[in-house]
Design an enzyme around this catalytic site. Sequence first.
Site, PDB file in Angstrom:
ATOM      1  N   THR A 156       0.818  -1.213   0.000  1.00 30.89           N
ATOM      2  CA  THR A 156       0.000   0.000   0.000  1.00 30.89           C
ATOM      3  C   THR A 156       0.854   1.267   0.000  1.00 30.89           C
ATOM      4  OG1 THR A 156      -0.216   0.055   2.428  1.00 30.89           O
ATOM      5  CG2 THR A 156      -1.864  -1.207   1.187  1.00 30.89           C
ATOM      6  N   TYR A 216      -0.501  12.543   6.941  1.00 29.46           N
ATOM      7  CA  TYR A 216       0.535  11.542   6.679  1.00 29.46           C
ATOM      8  C   TYR A 216       1.908  12.199   6.592  1.00 29.46           C
ATOM      9  CZ  TYR A 216      -0.274   6.582   6.383  1.00 29.46           C
ATOM     10  OH  TYR A 216      -0.423   5.260   6.728  1.00 29.46           O
ATOM     11  N   LEU A 266      -2.804   4.793  -0.340  1.00 22.53           N
ATOM     12  CA  LEU A 266      -4.211   4.369  -0.433  1.00 22.53           C
ATOM     13  C   LEU A 266      -4.307   2.897  -0.046  1.00 22.53           C
ATOM     14  CD1 LEU A 266      -5.841   6.263  -3.402  1.00 22.53           C
ATOM     15  CD2 LEU A 266      -5.332   6.975  -1.072  1.00 22.53           C
ATOM     16  N   HIS A 267      -4.274   2.668   1.266  1.00 20.47           N
ATOM     17  CA  HIS A 267      -4.245   1.294   1.781  1.00 20.47           C
ATOM     18  C   HIS A 267      -5.461   0.481   1.284  1.00 20.47           C
ATOM     19  CE1 HIS A 267      -1.150   2.558   4.661  1.00 20.47           C
ATOM     20  NE2 HIS A 267      -1.949   3.460   5.155  1.00 20.47           N
ATOM     21  N   ASP A 268      -6.645   0.850   1.739  1.00 24.19           N
ATOM     22  CA  ASP A 268      -7.828   0.005   1.551  1.00 24.19           C
ATOM     23  C   ASP A 268      -8.297  -0.132   0.104  1.00 24.19           C
ATOM     24  OD1 ASP A 268      -9.205   1.162   4.717  1.00 24.19           O
ATOM     25  OD2 ASP A 268      -7.801  -0.453   4.287  1.00 24.19           O
TER      26      ASP A 268
END
Length: 318
Positions: free
Chosen positions: A198, A233, A243-245
């Site tokens: 990610t 961040y 954009l992890h998810d």
Amino acid sequence: MKKNAKPLPLIIDCDPGQDDAIALMLAMASPAELDLLGICAVAGNVPLRLTEANARRVRDVAGRPEVAVFAGCPRPMVKILETGEYVHGKSGIDGADLPEPSRPAEAEHAVDWLIDTLRRADDPITLATLGPLTNIAMAIVMAPDIVENISELVLMGGALSLGNITPAAEFNIYSDPHAAHIVFEAGLKLTMIGLDVTHQARATPARLEAIRAIGNPAATCVAGMLDFYGAQYVSTFGEGAPLHDPCVIAYILRPDLFAGQEMRVDIEISSPLTIGRTVCDVHARSGRAANVNVLENIYADGFFELLGERLARLPKNI
Ligand code: RIB
Ligand code: CA
């Protein structure tokens, strides 16, 4: 996903969270590929009363108010709830600027709905988890038989390398390590999308401006959230927002954008120093059978191209 295949039956479990919200929009913008059966909210980034309301706000801005939202567990199975307002803001989706949700959550508890839906399913269901695994683990403990009707669980969580909430652990796993242990030991087909992947999917200024230029309510909401989340961040981690998810939904839609390998992964649940660590046996030193497909790389430009193309499909007026 195969071209012209039937839409994949999908349940998303999440803790919105700006990046969860973007992942939900990506899924709701892809009805030809994804049959979103429902959204389950869990406590994580912010308390449950906010994560479930945020999920309902996001379904409205995506023009999908018909998608059912279920409130799940308000705290981890054993640990106390430690939320992440320092990154996500008080609301959990600071920067979104969304109106109150158009309709309430469903009355049924998310865990009861998960069990009932999985037991009644004609075809196996894919689970996409974007937050702590509390709801899923509770469902498995209450109804172990549901495992046979879960075709795959794709999770954002863990890391091959460093953590983010502690030097050793990633937030979703750290928040409820006992739930993660139950899920990783349940015999599910698991794909883990950790921080190593990610953090390759960062919303750089150019990528952010391309999203803002789409100009519909959803993309404008995404840009506003990333303005806030990105600034948090930078101040915490020194770089733009990963954009992890959304990587979870992108993987389900376009697995060709990712690469990884099967390996043994165990969850640390007792060490005060490393609790929540995903112990990834890259070199098979443990002699224990592989239980997870651990992704290691993403084609980031292709990911942002997919995200932009799908956001542009969302309604111009809501
Ligand atoms: O560590 C990143 C994860 O924690 C993401 O799912 C983010 O939304 C937070 O829940
Ligand atoms: Ca999340």
